[in-house]
Every structure is written in structure tokens, then in C-alpha cells.
Design a protein around this motif. Structure first.
Motif, short mmCIF file in Angstrom:
data_model
loop_
_atom_site.label_atom_id
_atom_site.label_comp_id
_atom_site.label_asym_id
_atom_site.label_seq_id
_atom_site.Cartn_x
_atom_site.Cartn_y
_atom_site.Cartn_z
N ILE A 19 -5.61 1.28 1.89
CA ILE A 19 -5.28 -0.14 2.07
C ILE A 19 -6.38 -1.01 1.50
CG2 ILE A 19 -4.97 -1.97 3.79
CD1 ILE A 19 -3.60 0.27 5.55
N ALA A 20 -7.65 -0.69 1.85
CA ALA A 20 -8.78 -1.49 1.37
C ALA A 20 -8.87 -1.46 -0.15
CB ALA A 20 -10.08 -0.99 2.00
N ASP A 26 -10.53 -7.45 3.00
CA ASP A 26 -10.07 -8.44 3.99
C ASP A 26 -8.64 -8.20 4.44
OD1 ASP A 26 -12.52 -9.74 3.98
OD2 ASP A 26 -11.95 -11.07 2.34
N ALA A 27 -7.88 -7.41 3.70
CA ALA A 27 -6.49 -7.11 4.08
C ALA A 27 -6.41 -5.99 5.11
CB ALA A 27 -5.69 -6.72 2.84
N LEU A 51 -10.55 -1.93 14.96
CA LEU A 51 -10.86 -2.31 13.58
C LEU A 51 -12.34 -2.10 13.28
CD1 LEU A 51 -9.80 -3.37 10.91
CD2 LEU A 51 -10.18 -5.70 11.75
N GLU A 52 -13.21 -2.41 14.24
CA GLU A 52 -14.64 -2.20 14.03
C GLU A 52 -14.92 -0.72 13.80
OE1 GLU A 52 -18.65 -2.56 16.66
OE2 GLU A 52 -17.29 -4.28 16.71
N GLY A 53 -14.25 0.14 14.55
CA GLY A 53 -14.43 1.58 14.38
C GLY A 53 -13.93 2.06 13.02
N ILE A 54 -12.80 1.52 12.59
CA ILE A 54 -12.28 1.88 11.27
C ILE A 54 -13.26 1.45 10.19
CG2 ILE A 54 -10.51 1.29 9.55
CD1 ILE A 54 -8.45 1.33 11.82
N ARG A 55 -13.79 0.25 10.30
CA ARG A 55 -14.73 -0.24 9.29
C ARG A 55 -16.02 0.59 9.27
NH1 ARG A 55 -13.79 -6.62 8.23
NH2 ARG A 55 -11.60 -6.34 7.77
N ARG A 56 -16.47 1.02 10.44
CA ARG A 56 -17.65 1.88 10.50
C ARG A 56 -17.35 3.22 9.82
NH1 ARG A 56 -19.18 6.40 13.12
NH2 ARG A 56 -21.41 6.67 13.43
N GLU A 57 -16.20 3.79 10.11
CA GLU A 57 -15.82 5.07 9.49
C GLU A 57 -15.65 4.92 7.98
OE1 GLU A 57 -15.76 8.08 10.91
OE2 GLU A 57 -16.38 7.17 12.81
N LEU A 58 -15.13 3.79 7.54
CA LEU A 58 -15.00 3.54 6.10
C LEU A 58 -16.37 3.43 5.44
CD1 LEU A 58 -12.04 1.10 5.39
CD2 LEU A 58 -12.35 3.44 4.63
N HIS A 97 -12.70 2.29 -6.33
CA HIS A 97 -12.65 2.17 -4.87
C HIS A 97 -13.21 0.82 -4.43
CE1 HIS A 97 -11.68 6.42 -4.76
NE2 HIS A 97 -12.73 6.64 -5.54
N PRO A 98 -12.67 -0.29 -4.94
CA PRO A 98 -13.27 -1.59 -4.65
C PRO A 98 -13.28 -1.96 -3.17
CG PRO A 98 -11.13 -1.86 -5.68
CD PRO A 98 -11.47 -0.41 -5.77
N GLY A 99 -12.22 -1.63 -2.46
CA GLY A 99 -12.16 -1.97 -1.04
C GLY A 99 -13.06 -1.10 -0.20
N THR A 100 -13.09 0.19 -0.51
CA THR A 100 -13.97 1.11 0.20
C THR A 100 -15.41 0.76 -0.11
OG1 THR A 100 -12.27 2.81 -0.04
CG2 THR A 100 -14.45 3.54 0.64
N TYR A 101 -15.69 0.47 -1.36
CA TYR A 101 -17.05 0.09 -1.76
C TYR A 101 -17.52 -1.13 -1.00
CZ TYR A 101 -20.72 -2.06 -4.53
OH TYR A 101 -21.90 -2.67 -4.93
N ALA A 102 -16.61 -2.05 -0.71
CA ALA A 102 -16.98 -3.27 0.02
C ALA A 102 -17.63 -2.93 1.35
CB ALA A 102 -15.76 -4.16 0.21
N ALA A 103 -17.29 -1.79 1.91
CA ALA A 103 -17.87 -1.38 3.19
C ALA A 103 -19.37 -1.09 3.06
CB ALA A 103 -17.15 -0.13 3.73
#
Length: 193
Positions: A19-20, A26-27, A51-58, A97-103
Motif C-alpha cells: 500500500i505504501a 500517507d495513504a 497503525l503505529e505498530g505497522i509503521r514501526r514494522e515497516l 519502494h518509495p512508500g516503504t523507503y519513507a519509513a
């Protein structure tokens, strides 16, 4: 909504990464991840801390995958060839991997040993690549920041369609890396005869 059997943390994180990467950092929402996995949003809490957990895992996924890409691109290479491999791998990772890279954009928190360790591995890989330039650790860290900033900026413009002049973008990237290499050569300690 039909419930999908066999979901685990890895499946949640990989769905979030997709998705990212496809729709942007941001989506990324719990609702989007749940929809992609065909489950209800509350069931995601069985695998991640919201969502915070998902972002940490990403962030962990991105740092580990980036380190793997950088390591593979530089194995068996030294000095300029290794830096060119590093820069090309970094660019490819960001492009694909632009969305993953954003993490990875925010520095690792000091209170999360796993994220700090994953970020540290990326730094150590980069320092290893720069070892042929005989820089002190502090200078190496400055060099990493400069290289990261330059490549990040280039790819951000590239991904946004910011290079409108009909000129080979790959050649421009090579020019950028060559300029970085000149800077590395100039910062190398001079040995007395």
C-alpha cells in the motif's frame, strides 16, 4: 467482509508495504491494510500494535531490505566501485519502494533497540564501503549524510518527474556520483612523504 485465514505479522507488514509503495506513505491506514487482507481492522491488532505498530514494522522491514540491497551491491568492490554500487542500490531501492523507503526518513528512536540496531547496520554497511578512503569515523558519518542527502534528493526529483529537460537521467546520476567521489578523494587524509 469475508475473513481470510492464515494472516500473520509478516503478511500484515507486506500488505502495508505494498500500500505504501503503490499509494504513498500517507495513504497507509489500518482500514486500507484490513481491506487488502480481507479482514476487519480490529483483527490487525492480533498481529501489530495499530497503525503505529505497522509503521514501526515497516521501518524495520525497510531498513533491513535497504541494508541487504546495499550489501549485495557492494560485495567484492572497493573504493569508487563500491560507492557507485552503493549509490545505485540506494537509488533503485528508493525508486522501487518509495512508500516503504519513507519509513526510513526519521532517525531511529533511542528507545527502540530493534530499530536502532537495524539503522545501525545500514550505517555500518556504508562505513564499510567508505573504509577504502581512510576516513575517521566522524568524517565517514559526514560523508554518509552527504551521500544520502544527494541521492535522496536526486531520486525525490526523479520520482516526482522533476527532470523535464530531455537529457539522460542516468548520466546525470553518474555525474552526481562522480562529484561525490571527487569530494571523498579530496577529504582523504594526505600522507607525508
Amino acid at each position: 467482509m469475508a475473513k481470510r485465514v492464515g494472516i500473520n505479522r509478516d503478511a500484515v507488514v507486506r500488505a502495508a508495504a505494498k500500500i505504501a509503495d503503490d499509494d504513498g506513505w500517507d495513504a497507509l491506514t489500518l482500514a486500507c491494510v484490513a481491506k487488502k487482507l480481507r479482514v476487519r481492522s480490529p483483527s490487525l491488532y492480533n498481529h501489530v500494535g495499530g497503525l503505529e505498530g505497522i509503521r514501526r514494522e515497516l521501518k524495520l522491514l525497510a531498513l533491513r531490505d535497504l541494508n541487504t540491497a546495499l550489501s549485495r551491491a557492494t560485495i567484492g568492490k572497493s573504493r569508487d566501485d563500491a560507492v557507485r554500487g552503493l549509490a545505485a542500490a540506494y537509488r533503485a531501492f528508493v525508486k522501487h519502494h518509495p512508500g516503504t523507503y519513507a519509513a526510513t526518513m526519521v532517525a531511529a528512536p533511542k528507545n527502540d533497540p530493534a530499530v536502532e540496531a537495524a539503522a545501525g547496520q545500514v550505517v555500518e554497511t556504508c562505513l564499510s564501503v567508505l573504509s577504502g578512503y581512510e576516513l575517521e569515523r566522524r568524517e565517514g558519518l559526514h560523508a554518509i549524510r552527504a551521500m544520502r542527502s544527494a541521492v535522496h534528493g536526486f531520486v525525490a526529483l526523479e520520482n516526482a518527474g522533476g527532470f523535464g529537460i530531455p537529457l539522460d537521467v542516468d548520466k546525470s546520476f553518474d555525474w552526481l556520483v562522480s562529484a561525490l567521489l571527487k569530494g571523498l578523494g579530496a577529504s582523504r587524509p594526505q600522507r607525508s612523504p
